[in-house]
Design an enzyme around this catalytic site. Sequence first.
Site, PDB file in Angstrom:
ATOM      1  N   ALA A  27      26.438 -39.334  14.477  1.00 33.54           N
ATOM      2  CA  ALA A  27      26.881 -39.551  15.860  1.00 33.54           C
ATOM      3  C   ALA A  27      27.158 -41.023  16.102  1.00 33.54           C
ATOM      4  O   ALA A  27      26.799 -41.575  17.133  1.00 33.54           O
ATOM      5  CB  ALA A  27      25.837 -39.030  16.848  1.00 33.54           C
ATOM      6  N   ARG A 121      26.455 -42.781   1.009  1.00 31.06           N
ATOM      7  CA  ARG A 121      26.792 -41.824  -0.037  1.00 31.06           C
ATOM      8  C   ARG A 121      25.693 -40.800  -0.268  1.00 31.06           C
ATOM      9  O   ARG A 121      25.974 -39.639  -0.570  1.00 31.06           O
ATOM     10  CB  ARG A 121      27.095 -42.578  -1.339  1.00 31.06           C
ATOM     11  CG  ARG A 121      27.588 -41.673  -2.437  1.00 31.06           C
ATOM     12  CD  ARG A 121      28.039 -42.475  -3.639  1.00 31.06           C
ATOM     13  NE  ARG A 121      29.177 -43.293  -3.306  1.00 31.06           N
ATOM     14  CZ  ARG A 121      29.697 -44.196  -4.133  1.00 31.06           C
ATOM     15  NH1 ARG A 121      29.136 -44.401  -5.302  1.00 31.06           N
ATOM     16  NH2 ARG A 121      30.744 -44.906  -3.776  1.00 31.06           N
ATOM     17  N   ALA A 123      23.698 -39.266   1.815  1.00 30.05           N
ATOM     18  CA  ALA A 123      23.821 -38.159   2.761  1.00 30.05           C
ATOM     19  C   ALA A 123      25.084 -37.349   2.484  1.00 30.05           C
ATOM     20  O   ALA A 123      25.077 -36.110   2.580  1.00 30.05           O
ATOM     21  CB  ALA A 123      23.849 -38.700   4.189  1.00 30.05           C
ATOM     22  N   CYS A 163      33.371 -34.713  -7.373  1.00 29.53           N
ATOM     23  CA  CYS A 163      34.228 -34.390  -8.518  1.00 29.53           C
ATOM     24  C   CYS A 163      34.714 -35.642  -9.247  1.00 29.53           C
ATOM     25  O   CYS A 163      34.909 -35.623 -10.462  1.00 29.53           O
ATOM     26  CB  CYS A 163      35.441 -33.575  -8.067  1.00 29.53           C
ATOM     27  SG  CYS A 163      35.157 -31.784  -8.110  1.00 29.53           S
ATOM     28  N   CYS A 175      16.244 -61.578 -12.961  1.00 31.79           N
ATOM     29  CA  CYS A 175      15.794 -62.962 -13.103  1.00 31.79           C
ATOM     30  C   CYS A 175      16.400 -63.859 -12.023  1.00 31.79           C
ATOM     31  O   CYS A 175      15.781 -64.837 -11.600  1.00 31.79           O
ATOM     32  CB  CYS A 175      16.129 -63.487 -14.500  1.00 31.79           C
ATOM     33  SG  CYS A 175      17.865 -63.348 -14.952  1.00 31.79           S
ATOM     34  N   CYS A 435      30.114 -28.843  -8.774  1.00 26.62           N
ATOM     35  CA  CYS A 435      30.825 -27.638  -8.336  1.00 26.62           C
ATOM     36  C   CYS A 435      31.401 -26.800  -9.465  1.00 26.62           C
ATOM     37  O   CYS A 435      32.007 -25.757  -9.206  1.00 26.62           O
ATOM     38  CB  CYS A 435      31.922 -28.008  -7.339  1.00 26.62           C
ATOM     39  SG  CYS A 435      33.285 -28.971  -8.038  1.00 26.62           S
TER      40      CYS A 435
END
Length: 608
Positions: A27, A121, A123, A163, A175, A435
């Site tokens: 939102a 990314r 979420a 994908c 370091c 997928c």
Amino acid sequence: MSSLVPYSINPKSRDVIPKSKVLVVGAGGIGCEVLKNLALSGFQDIEIIDLDTIDVSNLNRQFLFRKEHVGKPKAVVARESILATNPNVNIKAYHDSVLSSDYGVNFFKNFNLVINALDNRTARNHVNRMCLAADVPLIESGTSGYSGQVELIKKGVTPCYECLPKPPQKTYPGCTIRNTPSEPVHCIVWAKHLFNQLFGEDDPDQDVSPDSEDPEARVDGETSVTESGNIKRISTKQWVQDSNYDPQKLFNKFFHDDIKYLLSMENLWKSRTPPTPLLWEDAVSLTDGKTNGDGNDVRTVDMQVWSVAKCARVFADTIALLKNELAEKKFLLWDKDDKAAMDFVTACANLRSKVFNIVQKSRFEIKSIAGNIIPAIATANAMIAGLVVLYAFRVLVGEYKKCPSIYLRQKSIHSKLILVTDTRMLVANPHCYVCSPKPLVNVFVNVEKMLVKEFENDVLKKHLNMVAPDVVLDGKGVVVISSEEGETEANDNKTLSEMGILDGSILKCDDFLQNYELTVVVNMNDANEKDDPPFKIIANPEDLKAKEDKNGLQNGLPANGPENDDDDDDDLMIVDDEDISHDPQEGSSRKKRRLNTDSDDDIVEVPL
């Protein structure tokens, strides 16, 4: 590529819209615009999920919010604002995290359409997987400055969000962070690591103590440290938890004692300006010509650079607050929108900058850097949100092929148009580890050195984007990792080889929350120990074959796997980036029922 074709509304959409149930995840900048468009387009059943609260910096573009709303949940206020405009809408708000284990696939099955208005990314990956599992169409969107994108994700029709590989996360050598910072961002990263060291989960990679193993600190292979041995690793977390906690003790440890130790590494300072150790008694009286006020106005708190004295006081005050919060939890997760956590990082980053003669920053600037916030343009948000809802009309009547990806560009390569579409019907990557019908990846690790806990956190969660994985060694039935708290805790500090995981072993990984299964083939990694990350992930079998470069030489394996979890999206997936704060351990005692995960409420992801 072609210009955006004129939009026509299918007459069926007018009948479907009032009956459709839509979930908006986020939102913020785009989310506010999308919610307004949905409410004014006839949608009657809307739910909002967002974890974030309203900040002053949101008010320039998130028009559903006003000054009096600062500090309140975005989802709740957005609902109230929409109802004030259209009281006939049935709208429900959840101020929570979409990653929570309390919200499963069955929750997503309640909706006809899901719309992402997210800024990170992690979420996006999660919602992508949930929509694939629930077989619900997802409209993905994002903006960055004057650029933006809208795309449809539909199982079996289009590519999913994962994908294609994403660019690797920008990292800084350990370091540099520990020993030789030269930019404000180095000090900010150090401060976030310090927060985690004091209040978060134990992570050896984020130890902020000086590193005498720094290659630059060596002369002819020998350490240049004049004192004997390495710095003693002290459990500073125990100091914080001690009832007799003394902020001065911690302050002097990090900004004086550790700095004195760094100065003993003489080789580091041959071509650099050496740092200046800072004691508590000196810091609390050093105004340094900067603001030392304690006002609550935005300019004093956020926009001005704090004095060293103010940073020292904030350091002590925030540790006391965070210590009390830690007493109620196992550990804390840093959140840029948590005032105490953000104040702590601001104070520590500026104190370290002072020590290393680096320009200090305002709280506003540090929040932008620490939270990976990319400036947003209200007009870009409005354009993308408009396209999102126009696509929603088509998706709800099944016109998926009329929903090509749309890109908003400040300048177009092929024409003077700023909105262009990709008219090619893209297909899913057959080797996608999310997928494809039988997801499989090859993971190259050093099974003699990598610990089970490292494999879970770094490989499965950070790179393969699982939330609560269960892992079984195929053929032997050995439970290596369990999502049930404490069930396999004894395995955490064992190496993979000690668990019987060797070169060629097959692991069956299952994330019940995401309804996601993955086969992992473990391969011995011969990479250099200094490689970052110290493993490789390969989903495409073709990438396992050595290929010849232009000089006819054999190239090795790809430097990184198909997905590198990074909050900064590539230029085709553009977003306002902010870190989402969530606790994946909350609610972990859920029942493992893949087909009957009863999720009554939903949660939110931090939006733009």
